[in-house]
Scaffold this motif. Structure first.
Motif, short mmCIF file in Angstrom:
data_model
loop_
_atom_site.label_atom_id
_atom_site.label_comp_id
_atom_site.label_asym_id
_atom_site.label_seq_id
_atom_site.Cartn_x
_atom_site.Cartn_y
_atom_site.Cartn_z
N CYS A 111 -17.36 -8.88 -25.86
CA CYS A 111 -18.80 -8.83 -26.10
C CYS A 111 -19.28 -7.45 -26.58
O CYS A 111 -20.42 -7.32 -27.04
CB CYS A 111 -19.57 -9.23 -24.84
N ASN A 146 -18.03 -5.68 -29.16
CA ASN A 146 -18.12 -5.76 -30.62
C ASN A 146 -19.29 -6.62 -31.05
O ASN A 146 -20.03 -6.27 -31.99
CB ASN A 146 -16.82 -6.31 -31.21
N GLU A 147 -19.50 -7.73 -30.36
CA GLU A 147 -20.62 -8.62 -30.69
C GLU A 147 -21.95 -7.91 -30.44
O GLU A 147 -22.92 -8.10 -31.19
CB GLU A 147 -20.54 -9.90 -29.87
N SER A 148 -22.01 -7.09 -29.41
CA SER A 148 -23.24 -6.36 -29.10
C SER A 148 -23.53 -5.29 -30.15
O SER A 148 -24.70 -5.03 -30.48
CB SER A 148 -23.13 -5.72 -27.71
N GLY A 165 -22.75 -5.63 -33.26
CA GLY A 165 -23.29 -6.42 -34.37
C GLY A 165 -24.75 -6.76 -34.14
O GLY A 165 -25.57 -6.71 -35.08
N GLU A 191 -18.44 -12.03 -21.23
CA GLU A 191 -17.80 -13.34 -21.37
C GLU A 191 -17.33 -13.77 -19.97
O GLU A 191 -16.15 -13.86 -19.68
CB GLU A 191 -16.60 -13.24 -22.33
N LYS A 210 -19.92 -19.05 -29.95
CA LYS A 210 -21.22 -19.28 -30.56
C LYS A 210 -22.04 -20.26 -29.73
O LYS A 210 -23.24 -20.06 -29.49
CB LYS A 210 -21.06 -19.80 -31.99
N ASP A 230 -22.16 -14.66 -29.28
CA ASP A 230 -21.92 -14.06 -30.59
C ASP A 230 -23.04 -13.09 -30.93
O ASP A 230 -24.11 -13.08 -30.29
CB ASP A 230 -21.82 -15.15 -31.66
N ALA A 231 -22.83 -12.27 -31.95
CA ALA A 231 -23.78 -11.21 -32.30
C ALA A 231 -25.18 -11.75 -32.61
O ALA A 231 -26.19 -11.20 -32.15
CB ALA A 231 -23.25 -10.43 -33.50
N GLU A 232 -25.26 -12.83 -33.38
CA GLU A 232 -26.56 -13.37 -33.75
C GLU A 232 -27.34 -13.89 -32.53
O GLU A 232 -28.54 -13.65 -32.41
CB GLU A 232 -26.39 -14.50 -34.76
#
Length: 312
Positions: A203, A205-207, A209, A252, A295, A300-302
């Motif tokens: 998370c 890397n997703e954060s 983003g 996660e 997702k 996920d980032a979005e």
């Protein structure tokens, strides 16, 4: 633009064990009939006399690891997180934690990103379980570089350590040449003044983003990599919360008992702030491709971007 390198942290675990094994003859590796999946098989190929397959008997493996530790060895016991933290919890607590033995637990296949193996194997409770054991260090690295550094730090630390690794190949975001890992010390990856995003594992890397997306909306998010859930870097969390006034945790893992709970414990005592926990919301996982599950479970980032924006 070159493609981002992706490596599963379970791969990093196996490779780090081989490197450490060459330097330290007291290091031994135990596995529960999953050497191919946990990647301890690479250690077995190089050091067959220092690898023990305990069979499908994780609780017994914990006892063997404890015994080896009392004889001066540094055992790394390995299995899926669901079995290492879940099935063997009593033995980890009583045989390893209670006498504070020098055993390292390499738990792979943690979280929703296990994918098609489904709910029975997607352990979203392990950080909570291991946090409750007195004296247990709990580490959840965010990429290959950090995972290898964490394994080395775990070997050097005297006492029980729980290391969490994933099945899914994830982006390498750290530079190996200048990366420094220290147990209990979080890392500020992005400065910001509007909101703190404290993330762990994949998370992180997703954060990052999500922070990029927030920046386009004029929101400056401070992103902190909390690779050590216990001991938590309370000083860093408090300082960031005092600066931004709002904190979001991303993991996660279940929102019950993991990073989010640890951060809330800290802030409620030292620096009360508004907190939102992003993670798995009191539900089991399900079978499906890892990327789609991330997702669907809004890790996920979005999804993080939308939640943080609504929060502030």
């Amino acid at each position: 633009m070159s493609e981002v390198k992706k490596i599963a942290t379970r791969e990093s675990y196996g490779n780090a064990l081989v490197e450490l094994g060459r330097a330290h003859e007291d290091l031994v590796v135990l596995d529960a009939d999953l050497a191919g999946a946990t990647k301890t098989g690479v250690f077995k190929k190089v050091f067959p006399d220092r690898h023990v397959d305990c069979g499908i008997a994780e609780s017994n493996m914990a006892g063997i690891a404890a015994g080896l530790a009392t004889c001066g060895k540094v055992p790394f016991m390995s299995s899926f997180a669901m079995f290492a933290a879940g099935r063997a919890f009593e033995q980890v607590r009583n045989s390893i934690g209670y006498p504070h033995l020098n055993v390292k637990i390499g738990a792979t296949h943690a979280g929703i990103s296990v994918g098609e193996d489904g709910a029975t194997h997607q352990c979203n409770e392990d950080l909570a379980l291991m946090r409750t054991i007195p004296g247990m260090v709990v580490i959840n690295p965010c990429d290959d570089v950090e995972a290898k550094a964490a394994v080395k730090a775990a070997y050097e630390y005297e006492g029980p350590v729980y290391l969490r690794f994933g099945r899914l190949a994830i982006p390498v975001i750290n530079n190996e040449e200048d990366y420094k890992f220290e147990i209990g010390k979080g890392i500020v990856l992005r400065e910001g003044a509007d909101v703190t995003i404290a993330a762990t594992g994949l998370c992180v890397n997703e954060s990052l983003g999500a922070a990029e997306m927030l920046a386009k909306d004029g929101i400056a998010a401070e992103v902190i990599n909390i690779h050590t859930i216990k001991p938590l870097d309370e000083e860093l969390i408090i300082a960031s919360a005092n600066k931004t006034g709002k904190v979001v945790t991303v993991e996660e893992h279940s929102v019950i008992g993991g990073l989010g709970s640890a951060v809330c414990d800290c802030l409620s005592e030292h620096a009360p702030a508004k907190v939102m926990k992003i993670g798995v919301y009191d539900r089991f996982g399900e079978s499906g491709p890892a990327a789609q599950l991330i997702k669907k479970y809004e890790l996920d980032a979005e999804s993080i971007y939308k939640k943080v924006k609504a929060f502030i």
